[in-house]
Write an enzyme that holds these catalytic residues in place. Sequence first.
Site, short mmCIF file in Angstrom:
data_model
loop_
_atom_site.label_atom_id
_atom_site.label_comp_id
_atom_site.label_asym_id
_atom_site.label_seq_id
_atom_site.Cartn_x
_atom_site.Cartn_y
_atom_site.Cartn_z
N TYR A 1 20.97 15.82 -5.08
CA TYR A 1 22.26 15.87 -4.36
C TYR A 1 22.05 15.59 -2.86
O TYR A 1 22.78 14.80 -2.26
CB TYR A 1 22.86 17.26 -4.57
CG TYR A 1 24.24 17.47 -4.00
CD1 TYR A 1 25.37 16.97 -4.64
CD2 TYR A 1 24.42 18.20 -2.83
CE1 TYR A 1 26.64 17.18 -4.12
CE2 TYR A 1 25.68 18.41 -2.30
CZ TYR A 1 26.79 17.91 -2.95
OH TYR A 1 28.05 18.12 -2.42
N LYS B 1 23.56 12.53 -0.73
CA LYS B 1 24.48 12.75 0.39
C LYS B 1 23.88 12.26 1.71
O LYS B 1 24.62 11.88 2.63
CB LYS B 1 24.85 14.23 0.47
CG LYS B 1 25.67 14.73 -0.73
CD LYS B 1 27.01 14.00 -0.84
CE LYS B 1 27.94 14.64 -1.86
NZ LYS B 1 29.23 13.94 -1.95
P1 NAI Z 1 34.96 19.23 -7.75
O1 NAI Z 1 33.89 19.26 -8.78
O2 NAI Z 1 36.04 20.24 -7.79
O3 NAI Z 1 35.64 17.79 -7.69
C1 NAI Z 1 34.91 16.60 -7.82
C2 NAI Z 1 35.83 15.58 -8.43
O4 NAI Z 1 35.10 14.35 -8.62
C3 NAI Z 1 36.34 16.00 -9.81
O5 NAI Z 1 37.71 15.76 -9.88
C4 NAI Z 1 35.58 15.09 -10.75
O6 NAI Z 1 36.26 14.81 -11.95
C5 NAI Z 1 35.42 13.85 -9.89
N1 NAI Z 1 34.36 12.97 -10.39
C6 NAI Z 1 33.11 13.32 -10.77
N2 NAI Z 1 32.45 12.24 -11.20
C7 NAI Z 1 33.30 11.19 -11.08
C8 NAI Z 1 33.19 9.81 -11.37
N3 NAI Z 1 32.07 9.29 -11.90
N4 NAI Z 1 34.25 9.00 -11.13
C9 NAI Z 1 35.40 9.51 -10.62
N5 NAI Z 1 35.56 10.82 -10.33
C10 NAI Z 1 34.52 11.64 -10.56
O7 NAI Z 1 34.18 19.27 -6.37
P2 NAI Z 1 34.68 19.46 -4.86
O8 NAI Z 1 34.05 20.69 -4.37
O9 NAI Z 1 36.13 19.27 -4.72
O10 NAI Z 1 33.87 18.26 -4.17
C11 NAI Z 1 34.48 17.08 -3.66
C12 NAI Z 1 33.44 16.33 -2.84
O11 NAI Z 1 33.03 17.15 -1.75
C13 NAI Z 1 32.17 15.98 -3.62
O12 NAI Z 1 31.70 14.71 -3.19
C14 NAI Z 1 31.21 17.07 -3.20
O13 NAI Z 1 29.87 16.65 -3.33
C15 NAI Z 1 31.62 17.25 -1.75
N6 NAI Z 1 31.21 18.54 -1.20
C16 NAI Z 1 31.69 19.73 -1.71
C17 NAI Z 1 31.27 20.93 -1.17
C18 NAI Z 1 31.76 22.26 -1.66
O14 NAI Z 1 31.29 23.29 -1.14
N7 NAI Z 1 32.69 22.34 -2.60
C19 NAI Z 1 30.30 20.96 -0.08
C20 NAI Z 1 29.86 19.69 0.38
C21 NAI Z 1 30.31 18.52 -0.17
#
Ligand code: NAI
Length: 252
Positions: free
Chosen positions: A160, A164
């Site tokens: 990851y 990133k």
């Molecule tokens: P989440 O797991 O709730 O949402 C991620 C979304 O991406 C989901 O809707 C999922 O279906 C979608 N997804 C996954 N693989 C996919 C693909 N191949 N094609 C299209 N859509 C796909 O996660 P969250 O927390 O909302 O994360 C959103 C972004 O923020 C991610 O990139 C995550 O790495 C980043 N992030 C989140 C943090 C956190 O603390 N929640 C911290 C740092 C970064």
Amino acid sequence: MTDNTGSPVAIVTGSSRGIGLAVAHALAARGMRIVLNCSSERSLEGTQAQARAIASEHGTEAIAVAANVADADEAAALAAAALDAFGRIDVLVNNAGITRDGLAMRMAPEDFDAVVDVNLKGAFYCAKAVMRPMTKQRSGRIINMSSVSGVYGNPGQANYAASKAGVIGLTKALAKELARKGVTVNAIAPGFIETDMTAALSDDQKAHAQERIAAGRLGQPEDVAALAAFLASDEAAYITGQVICVDGGLSL
Ligand code: NAI
């Protein structure tokens, strides 16, 4: 194809829930037309319902498109669907992301590849798919979701953190390539945000995280969405190639 002189159009990948959904709401609240994205047909119905909710809540238009961003052809089809529905693309938020945590010594190569495929290659494929329409209209915003893990590293997240950190390199290279064409490219590095992704952490892990956050609380998706909305705005036209942490002081 509809008239391309209407309000700006934003694609937000991985926007059926969490940060992506909050970003979609924030952009819709600022009058943008929204293209929501989910990874497969299985989640399309739920995402279409989110699109209807966004449209009625904010008085704008919104559609949902199923596309796996880790597949170059599907990423191209996502951009094509946005152009087909709305005639233009002004903003791309590369938000889709996954984790497959584990210590590097025991990490399966497939778990490394899967995370890089979605988080890094997916961002590249989607950016590539919107570059031509954005440079043609000489304006655009690409916003990539990185992470404090990508800036500082995190044990158990070699895959990851590498993906990133890669997103940050991608952001800077694209910013230099596209700046003279009116397209800005920036990265947001969230800390611990309360979503399904962090719900998987144990109470101990959450408490430990909270101790390290200067603000004393985990972040909310809206904390990240507010920055995305600013970076997508006209006011942010002179900001490009930057990585901005939204982490309540975690990285201090
Ligand atoms: P989440 O797991 O709730 O949402 C991620 C979304 O991406 C989901 O809707 C999922 O279906 C979608 N997804 C996954 N693989 C996919 C693909 N191949 N094609 C299209 N859509 C796909 O996660 P969250 O927390 O909302 O994360 C959103 C972004 O923020 C991610 O990139 C995550 O790495 C980043 N992030 C989140 C943090 C956190 O603390 N929640 C911290 C740092 C970064």
